[in-house]
Write an enzyme that holds these catalytic residues in place. Structure first.
Site, PDB file in Angstrom:
ATOM      1  N   LYS A  13       1.029  -1.378  -0.024  1.00 29.06           N
ATOM      2  CA  LYS A  13      -0.132  -0.010  -0.185  1.00 29.06           C
ATOM      3  C   LYS A  13       0.979   1.274  -0.019  1.00 29.06           C
ATOM      4  O   LYS A  13       0.593   2.159  -0.798  1.00 29.06           O
ATOM      5  CB  LYS A  13      -0.882   0.022   1.215  1.00 29.06           C
ATOM      6  CG  LYS A  13      -1.958  -1.005   1.223  1.00 29.06           C
ATOM      7  CD  LYS A  13      -2.683  -1.054   2.383  1.00 29.06           C
ATOM      8  CE  LYS A  13      -2.286  -1.105   3.994  1.00 29.06           C
ATOM      9  NZ  LYS A  13      -1.970  -2.410   4.169  1.00 29.06           N
ATOM     10  N   ARG A  88      -9.788   0.960   8.813  1.00 31.71           N
ATOM     11  CA  ARG A  88      -9.292  -0.494   9.253  1.00 31.71           C
ATOM     12  C   ARG A  88     -10.559  -1.258   9.884  1.00 31.71           C
ATOM     13  O   ARG A  88     -10.323  -2.446  10.104  1.00 31.71           O
ATOM     14  CB  ARG A  88      -8.039  -0.260   9.972  1.00 31.71           C
ATOM     15  CG  ARG A  88      -6.863  -0.959   9.358  1.00 31.71           C
ATOM     16  CD  ARG A  88      -5.900  -0.793  10.387  1.00 31.71           C
ATOM     17  NE  ARG A  88      -4.453  -1.695  10.191  1.00 31.71           N
ATOM     18  CZ  ARG A  88      -3.740  -1.110   9.600  1.00 31.71           C
ATOM     19  NH1 ARG A  88      -3.557   0.066   8.801  1.00 31.71           N
ATOM     20  NH2 ARG A  88      -2.389  -1.811   9.482  1.00 31.71           N
ATOM     21  N   ARG A 127      11.741  -6.716   3.757  1.00 29.04           N
ATOM     22  CA  ARG A 127      11.900  -5.208   3.315  1.00 29.04           C
ATOM     23  C   ARG A 127      12.979  -4.612   4.556  1.00 29.04           C
ATOM     24  O   ARG A 127      13.534  -3.486   4.001  1.00 29.04           O
ATOM     25  CB  ARG A 127      10.667  -4.815   3.325  1.00 29.04           C
ATOM     26  CG  ARG A 127       9.888  -4.453   4.675  1.00 29.04           C
ATOM     27  CD  ARG A 127       8.501  -4.026   4.280  1.00 29.04           C
ATOM     28  NE  ARG A 127       7.800  -3.945   5.565  1.00 29.04           N
ATOM     29  CZ  ARG A 127       6.608  -3.457   5.697  1.00 29.04           C
ATOM     30  NH1 ARG A 127       5.643  -3.384   4.604  1.00 29.04           N
ATOM     31  NH2 ARG A 127       5.519  -3.265   6.993  1.00 29.04           N
TER      32      ARG A 127
END
Ligand code: ADP
Length: 184
Positions: A13, A88, A127
């Protein structure tokens, strides 16, 4: 254009939000980024939410809704926003819908990034951003919270007919092209 960028943790995102804001010139609002900046700067909000982010659970709806309403009231969001990490929960979605309609606005596109769970975990672990919630155990919690509390938000926007499903597997460019095509 008011856009929601949706998907599980690790779906990309943040990466795609950056590309959308540059290409379409719409400001980005990431609740996760705002919380992390507050934690870093040791603000009252940061102190309040630190242990929650560390646990991988959700900040209470009331806190998030107030934060987003304050942000969206700023002038630079008048012409649109890319929401990332919000809403959310269904409660947050309902509060957002109310806020937008009170201001004569609406969600124009709800972009959901589809990525298989195995790939999500690999992406987050590789990441290496050094986030305190990027450990295998915390990732498990975040995915569980996503399935239980966040996924119903998709259903909420299906009913409004604004959902655009994007295959979230591929190169960053390929995925952005898919999104850009749907937004035109
Ligand atoms: P990710 O999508 O990778 O989990 P985010 O940066 O969107 O990362 O969110 C990180 C954390 O910030 C969440 O696990 C949660 O604790 C908190 N958070 C962010 N946005 C919200 C929200 N809309 N409601 C509740 N908690 C949130």
């Amino acid at each position: 254009m008011n856009i929601i960028l949706f998907g599980p943790p690790g779906a990309g995102k943040g990466t795609q939000a950056e590309k959308i804001i540059n290409h379409f010139n719409i400001p980005h609002l990431s609740t996760g980024d705002i919380f992390r900046a507050n934690i870093k700067n040791e603000t009252p909000l940061g102190k309040k939410v630190k242990s929650i982010l560390d646990s991988g659970k959700l900040v209470p709806d009331e806190t998030v809704v107030e934060l987003v309403a304050d942000e969206l009231s700023k002038e630079n969001y008048n012409d649109g926003v890319v929401l990332d990490g919000f809403p959310r929960t269904v409660t947050q979605a309902e509060a957002l819908d109310q806020f937008l309609s009170d201001n004569g606005r609406q969600i124009d596109a709800f972009i959901t990034l589809d990525v298989p769970e195995k790939e999500l975990i690999n992406r987050i672990l590789s990441r290496g951003e050094g986030r305190s919630d990027d450990t295998p155990e915390k990732i498990k919690t975040r995915l569980k919270v996503y399935r239980e509390e966040t996924e119903p938000v998709l259903n909420h926007y299906e009913k409004q007919g604004v959902v655009k499903r994007i295959d979230g597997v591929g190169s960053i460019e390929e995925i952005f092209e898919r999104i850009a095509t749907k937004l035109k």
